[in-house]
Write an enzyme that holds these catalytic residues in place. Structure first.
Site, PDB file in Angstrom:
ATOM      1  N   LYS A  65      43.576  41.814 -52.909  1.00 59.00           N
ATOM      2  CA  LYS A  65      44.215  42.785 -53.821  1.00 59.00           C
ATOM      3  C   LYS A  65      45.434  43.382 -53.114  1.00 59.00           C
ATOM      4  O   LYS A  65      46.553  43.038 -53.437  1.00 59.00           O
ATOM      5  CB  LYS A  65      43.254  43.902 -54.213  1.00 59.00           C
TER       6      LYS A  65
ATOM      7  N   ASP B 288      32.605  49.658 -50.559  1.00 55.37           N
ATOM      8  CA  ASP B 288      33.340  48.451 -50.921  1.00 55.37           C
ATOM      9  C   ASP B 288      34.669  48.949 -51.487  1.00 55.37           C
ATOM     10  O   ASP B 288      34.735  49.479 -52.591  1.00 55.37           O
ATOM     11  CB  ASP B 288      32.544  47.671 -51.976  1.00 55.37           C
TER      12      ASP B 288
ATOM     13  N   TRP C 234      30.318  45.318 -59.649  1.00 57.76           N
ATOM     14  CA  TRP C 234      30.338  44.971 -58.226  1.00 57.76           C
ATOM     15  C   TRP C 234      29.364  45.829 -57.436  1.00 57.76           C
ATOM     16  O   TRP C 234      28.689  45.349 -56.511  1.00 57.76           O
ATOM     17  CB  TRP C 234      31.755  45.080 -57.655  1.00 57.76           C
TER      18      TRP C 234
HETATM   19  N1  PMP Z   1      33.983  44.015 -54.966  1.00 55.08           N
HETATM   20  C1  PMP Z   1      35.009  44.348 -55.758  1.00 55.08           C
HETATM   21  C2  PMP Z   1      35.302  45.788 -55.992  1.00 55.08           C
HETATM   22  C3  PMP Z   1      35.806  43.365 -56.338  1.00 55.08           C
HETATM   23  O1  PMP Z   1      36.827  43.690 -57.135  1.00 55.08           O
HETATM   24  C4  PMP Z   1      35.519  42.003 -56.084  1.00 55.08           C
HETATM   25  C5  PMP Z   1      36.342  40.870 -56.638  1.00 55.08           C
HETATM   26  N2  PMP Z   1      37.126  41.123 -57.687  1.00 55.08           N
HETATM   27  C6  PMP Z   1      34.431  41.708 -55.269  1.00 55.08           C
HETATM   28  C7  PMP Z   1      33.694  42.736 -54.732  1.00 55.08           C
HETATM   29  C8  PMP Z   1      34.061  40.280 -54.948  1.00 55.08           C
HETATM   30  O2  PMP Z   1      34.976  39.800 -54.033  1.00 55.08           O
HETATM   31  P1  PMP Z   1      34.926  38.304 -53.481  1.00 55.08           P
HETATM   32  O3  PMP Z   1      35.251  37.415 -54.636  1.00 55.08           O
HETATM   33  O4  PMP Z   1      35.995  38.313 -52.438  1.00 55.08           O
HETATM   34  O5  PMP Z   1      33.570  38.073 -52.928  1.00 55.08           O
END
Ligand code: PMP
Length: 358
Positions: free
Chosen positions: A196, A172, A100
């Site tokens: 989450k 994030d 991520w």
């Molecule tokens: N950042 C992190 C740390 C995540 O765990 C996730 C999704 N699991 C995301 C970003 C992406 O999130 P989204 O699907 O809401 O765009």
């Protein structure tokens, strides 16, 4: 009922789900559903303001920071952040500690000048740790330094958040916001997709320093400007009303059980019990995350081979546990033990780990 270890969208408090069910039928005594309301009506406006106020209280967000509830998930922020703050002629720094964090970097690189402050990728392509204090290159001229505080795929976490001095720290925190107390004043911006710890998917919380909003770009489409959403109190476009209303119930529950410090104490204990059970049987289980980077919300581990993983998952499923399969890119087992997974739920998994024959 199943025991839900999915990593997101993840388990929510039962009471919040029940209240959400009521909202779906009759929202706040209006006689119509939350999904049939005007978002400009008094009932919804009050609930959204309450959700924001609850988040402010739980995280002790100072007046220097605004809280926005925007549509979309964390990935929208991967783009919106550089769109707003990575103005021409500036650069931003990114610490890359997992999938991520890398995705956030890639999106920013698409838009402007980005530099890598650290990259903990291993030769095999995986990530096992976050950088140590001396390993993070903090360039004082960066407009911000971005980290992903908890790496949902690899089960690693910044247990200590870095001190970036005058450089705004942007995090994030999708998979650990509200799981532990944080000093929000140290951050330029925090964002977290809701699915989450906060509520249903569809909404992303953005906590941003007001001076950064003022400095952000005005020459981008209105819909992407933090300033517009701030001026309109997160009602510029029609919000994901059901998600926000349910978030309010989740946050009320968080307050009722003692707030973030109490939540953290339970989370710590859940993680301690799980890692202890895994460490007690090193011949059977391998935890890839380095000891000082082990996440308290995501626990990943492997049995000696893929067959072992599959047998473990089958036994877990027989015992009513769902969502334990590792991410498709890494395999193994992954347990999301976010806020609303109870100590009893974790004990059920600990019992399986301790007694599994392999
Ligand atoms: N950042 C992190 C740390 C995540 O765990 C996730 C999704 N699991 C995301 C970003 C992406 O999130 P989204 O699907 O809401 O765009």
């Amino acid at each position: 009922m199943k025991i839900n270890f999915t990593v997101g969208p993840a388990a929510l408090p039962r009471i919040a789900i029940e209240r959400a069910r009521e909202d779906l039928v009759d929202f706040e005594g209006t006689g119509i559903s939350v999904v049939e309301q005007s978002h400009r009506g008094a009932a919804y406006e009050r609930v959204q303001a309450e959700a924001i106020a609850l988040l402010r209280g739980l995280l002790a967000v100072p007046d220097t920071h605004d809280i926005l509830l925007l549509s979309g998930g964390a990935r929208t922020q991967f783009a919106m952040l550089p769109l707003n703050l990575l103005t021409p002629g500036t650069f931003a720094s990114y610490a890359i500690t997992g999938y991520w964090a890398r995705s956030a970097y890639d999106e920013a690189a698409f838009l402007g000048d980005v530099r890598i402050a650290a990259d903990t990728r291993e030769p095999d392509g995986g990530y096992r740790r976050v950088p140590g204090p001396g390993e993070l290159a903090i360039d004082r001229d960066a407009v911000y330094l971005h980290i992903c505080s908890n790496n949902t795929i690899y089960g690693t976490q910044w247990r200590e958040l870095p001190d970036t001095g005058a450089v705004p720290l942007v995090a994030d925190m999708t998979s650990d916001l509200l799981s532990r107390p944080i000093d929000v004043a140290r951050f330029g911006m925090i964002y977290a997709a809701a699915q989450k710890n906060l509520g249903p998917a569809g909404v992303v919380a953005v906590i941003i320093r007001k001076d950064l909003i003022e400095r952000s770009r005005q020459d981008i489409p209105k819909v992407w400007r933090y300033a517009i959403h701030s001026q309109h109190k997160s009602l510029y476009y029609t919000p994901t009303m059901f998600a926000v209303a349910t978030m309010r119930h989740v946050l009320e529950h968080a307050v009722a059980i003692g707030g973030v410090s109490a939540i953290e104490a339970t989370n710590r204990e859940k993680a301690r019990r799980l890692y202890a059970a895994l460490d007690a049987r090193p011949e059977l289980y391998r935890v890839p995350a380095a000891e000082d980077s082990r996440s308290h919300t995501i626990v990943t581990f492997f049995l000696p081979d893929a067959d072992g993983d599959a047998r473990f998952l089958a036994e877990a499923s027989r015992r009513g546990m769902v969502g334990l399969k590792g991410h498709r890119t890494v395999g193994g087992i992954r347990a999301g033990i976010y806020n609303w997974v109870s100590l009893d739920d974790v004990d059920a998994l600990v019992e399986l780990i301790a007694g599994f024959r392999g």
